[in-house]
Write a protein that holds these residues in place. Structure first.
Motif, PDB file in Angstrom:
ATOM      1  N   VAL A  75      -1.887 -68.166 -55.028  1.00 34.80           N
ATOM      2  CA  VAL A  75      -1.300 -69.314 -55.717  1.00 34.80           C
ATOM      3  C   VAL A  75       0.148 -69.007 -56.096  1.00 34.80           C
ATOM      4  N   ALA A  84      -5.537 -76.769 -54.173  1.00 35.86           N
ATOM      5  CA  ALA A  84      -6.536 -76.083 -54.991  1.00 35.86           C
ATOM      6  C   ALA A  84      -7.917 -76.621 -54.665  1.00 35.86           C
ATOM      7  N   ARG A 112      -4.671 -70.860 -62.836  1.00 31.21           N
ATOM      8  CA  ARG A 112      -3.924 -70.743 -61.579  1.00 31.21           C
ATOM      9  C   ARG A 112      -2.570 -71.455 -61.661  1.00 31.21           C
TER      10      ARG A 112
END
Length: 334
Positions: free
Chosen positions: A168, A180, A191
């Motif tokens: 990420v 995602a 994240r």
């Protein structure tokens, strides 16, 4: 509210026309983009060509193309072609996938996935620029490649998919967006911190990196049928697709559940794997149930700060009518 997009069904469909029909339905219902997963069925480029030719306004894109089974130069050519066919509606997503897919299905070594993804993005961008590509990386070395057609008038945004912190961060640093999947609300927020850190390392504004969340959705007047479809889908991916999804769940506070599902699958006990998927996990990872319940849960994901697009995706066992009912119930103007 975030814009809604749709992931066309990953499950096998009778014909390409059926997949195109879902895209046309999504266009009619106001979805902004139709993403097509590429797994072990029809290839994304061919099907998206048909979607581009038979729709007018909806954006198109593969999510994801893995960075092992095609060369980056070929993906650049493919993107240029799809952008021409769609008259500027293409956005692509790239990612390494995982060992079970790359080694098991494509016979390639799953080596240096982050470095490979970063260089892949570089090369695809260079190809799409229309300039001669001379690239000297750790993994890819190209010299003298240049498109024989005009480069796209409308630039093609390149997103990166990833579930782990470093992947990420890479998306934030080098890509135009992040895809995602299989993330809880808290997992998404964690994240997003990685994404912002990557953007800052790349000297970029994190707000310029578009975040698309793929969300498993199933809608039925029989809410339990919808939830059962989602349970089957989740248990398959955690139990049968290597350690990729299991590790992602473990990072998000579901370690015991993830290992229980995987162990049951490994022992051939699919009923136990299904039973391990509790209601709390279903609600943390998707929008499933009656139309009202699914709309409410989808809206909760859309309210997460930093999520720009939610992509409605479907359980692998959903039948045609169930896919259509979910598209309709969760349409932006429903």
């Amino acid at each position: 509210m975030t814009d809604r997009t749709v992931h066309l069904p990953v499950s096998a469909q009778p014909t390409v026309a059926d997949i195109v029909g879902f895209a046309q339905r999504a266009e009619d219902r106001g979805y902004r983009r139709a993403w097509l997963p590429e797994t072990w069925g029809r290839d994304a480029a061919t099907v998206l060509s048909a979607v581009a030719e038979r729709t007018d306004d909806i954006g198109i894109g593969p999510s994801i193309l893995n960075v092992y089974s095609r060369s980056p130069a070929l993906v650049g050519q493919t993107a240029a072609t799809l952008q021409e066919l769609s008259e500027g509606r293409l956005r692509i997503a790239l990612g390494p996938s995982g060992p079970a897919v790359i080694q098991g299905w494509h016979g390639a070594e799953f080596e240096r996935p982050l470095r490979r993804t970063r260089e892949y993005i570089d090369v695809v961008r260079a190809v799409l620029s229309g300039e001669t590509v001379d690239y000297d990386g750790d993994i890819f070395t190209l010299g003298g490649f240049r498109l024989r057609c005009d480069p796209p008038e409308t630039p093609v945004p390149i997103d990166a998919a990833g579930m782990g912190p470093k992947s990420v961060e890479l998306a934030g640093r080098f890509a135009d967006g992040w895809h995602a999947l299989m993330l809880t609300p808290e997992g998404i927020r964690d994240r997003l911190d990685d994404l912002r850190r990557g953007a800052e390392l790349g000297g970029r504004d994190p707000d310029d990196v578009r975040v698309t969340l793929s969300l498993t959705c199933a809608v039925s007047e029989d809410g339990e049928r919808a939830r059962e479809l989602a349970r089957q889908h989740l248990s398959f991916y955690v139990g049968a697709m290597g350690t990729f999804y299991r590790d992602a769940l473990a990072r998000q506070g579901y370690e015991e559940t993830a290992h229980e599902i995987a162990a049951a699958w490994g022992n051939g006990d699919q009923a136990a794997a299904l039973a391990a998927v509790g209601d709390d996990l279903l609600d943390d990872l998707g929008a499933v149930g009656t139309p009202e319940a699914a709309r409410e849960r989808l809206a909760a994901f859309e309210r997460i700060e930093g999520v720009d697009r939610v992509a409605v995706s479907f359980p692998r066992g959903a039948e045609r009518g169930e896919v259509e009912a979910t598209i309709d119930a969760l349409a932006p103007d429903a």
